[in-house]
Design a protein around this motif. Sequence first.
Motif, PDB file in Angstrom:
ATOM      1  N   ALA A 169       0.844  -1.193   0.000  1.00 16.08           N
ATOM      2  CA  ALA A 169       0.000   0.000   0.000  1.00 16.08           C
ATOM      3  C   ALA A 169       0.884   1.250   0.000  1.00 16.08           C
ATOM      4  N   ASP A 170       0.578   2.206  -0.866  1.00 13.57           N
ATOM      5  CA  ASP A 170       1.364   3.438  -0.877  1.00 13.57           C
ATOM      6  C   ASP A 170       0.832   4.420   0.155  1.00 13.57           C
ATOM      7  N   ASP A 171       1.523   5.532   0.311  1.00 13.39           N
ATOM      8  CA  ASP A 171       1.171   6.508   1.343  1.00 13.39           C
ATOM      9  C   ASP A 171      -0.226   7.066   1.125  1.00 13.39           C
ATOM     10  N   ALA A 172      -0.601   7.289  -0.125  1.00 11.59           N
ATOM     11  CA  ALA A 172      -1.920   7.855  -0.412  1.00 11.59           C
ATOM     12  C   ALA A 172      -3.035   6.886  -0.009  1.00 11.59           C
ATOM     13  N   GLU A 173      -2.819   5.592  -0.281  1.00 10.52           N
ATOM     14  CA  GLU A 173      -3.829   4.597   0.093  1.00 10.52           C
ATOM     15  C   GLU A 173      -3.950   4.490   1.605  1.00 10.52           C
ATOM     16  N   CYS A 174      -2.816   4.536   2.290  1.00 13.06           N
ATOM     17  CA  CYS A 174      -2.837   4.492   3.756  1.00 13.06           C
ATOM     18  C   CYS A 174      -3.548   5.718   4.314  1.00 13.06           C
ATOM     19  N   ARG A 175      -3.315   6.877   3.689  1.00  8.87           N
ATOM     20  CA  ARG A 175      -3.964   8.109   4.147  1.00  8.87           C
ATOM     21  C   ARG A 175      -5.476   8.020   3.962  1.00  8.87           C
ATOM     22  N   SER A 183       0.986   5.494  10.586  1.00 13.54           N
ATOM     23  CA  SER A 183       1.088   5.149   9.166  1.00 13.54           C
ATOM     24  C   SER A 183       1.755   3.793   8.952  1.00 13.54           C
ATOM     25  N   ASP A 184       2.812   3.484   9.729  1.00 15.79           N
ATOM     26  CA  ASP A 184       3.478   2.184   9.569  1.00 15.79           C
ATOM     27  C   ASP A 184       2.537   1.035   9.948  1.00 15.79           C
ATOM     28  N   LYS A 185       1.771   1.238  10.990  1.00 16.87           N
ATOM     29  CA  LYS A 185       0.814   0.215  11.414  1.00 16.87           C
ATOM     30  C   LYS A 185      -0.243  -0.009  10.330  1.00 16.87           C
ATOM     31  N   ILE A 186      -0.714   1.063   9.730  1.00 16.31           N
ATOM     32  CA  ILE A 186      -1.706   0.940   8.666  1.00 16.31           C
ATOM     33  C   ILE A 186      -1.117   0.203   7.471  1.00 16.31           C
TER      34      ILE A 186
END
Length: 300
Positions: free
Chosen positions: A124-130, A258-261
């Motif tokens: 998952a990229d940062d945008a998806e995690c956000r 964010s790392d947990k997500i």
Amino acid sequence: MKAKLDIPRLKPDTHPAPQMMSACQSGGCGGGPEPQRPPPPVFSDVRVNGVEIAPDAIAQEIQHHPAPDADAAWRGAARALAIRELLLQEARRLDLLHEADGTQEADDATINCLLETVLEPQEADDAECRRFYDANRERFKTPDLFEASHILIEPDGDSNDAWSAAGITARKIGLEIGDNAAAFAAAAREFSCCPSAQQDGSLGQVRRGELAFEVQEAIEALEPGTAGRRPVRSKFGWHLLRLARVIEGHVLPFDVVSDKIADMMAARAWTTGAARYVADLAARAKIEGVIVEPQEEDAA
């Protein structure tokens, strides 16, 4: 972070076989025909591409598949073992067998090796995690904290009279001290049967689930800075309760979680991929005696 496949474990069945009551045990003494009993369930032979799943193995596996009835438990166990055999056959075809093939540990290692080889879940990229964070903020909220104190009055025995007497004592103390914090602390030191008496009855900052349900419920019903006039009964005795303050939980910043997500979404992607892979193998296999409809929990 990858989810692990739920591999059936063939442990000896620790549950004794159900015993049928005799006519006498079931109240049938005194004559009359013995009551009719339903016939035992009859199950089909289970095969995966011609390889039979031994009935004894299914019987042992049933203990790991609790269900409301014997049929459902058997289907769950047979389905799990059928999926296991399906994956082991595919591992053999791809020459991914563990050296000690046939043992429980070796088969587990073989299946995990197979899935790690064939699955390539996308990170998952940062945008998806956000996006996930924004849609599920409540999941990342710290718990509410309740700073509370209590006075525990224990009954002198288990009789109704003992409990009644302890309750009367607790009510008298509650009426005398009111909302006065100093009076509550003094009464806790003098009367409370809890070790917290040495700390003026302080329970510290507690979260939901850390106290007996009835005590927690009563604490949350209080306004900060007040004490309950009526004692609350639990299995420990009668509690007089005081709420000093509530520290409301707050949503953790995205950078903190964010790392947990990302780990959670990676595990979810691996689980979904494993389920789809099993479904594809099942669609191309000849499976007899049980319906295999893989779901995500097969790889959870």
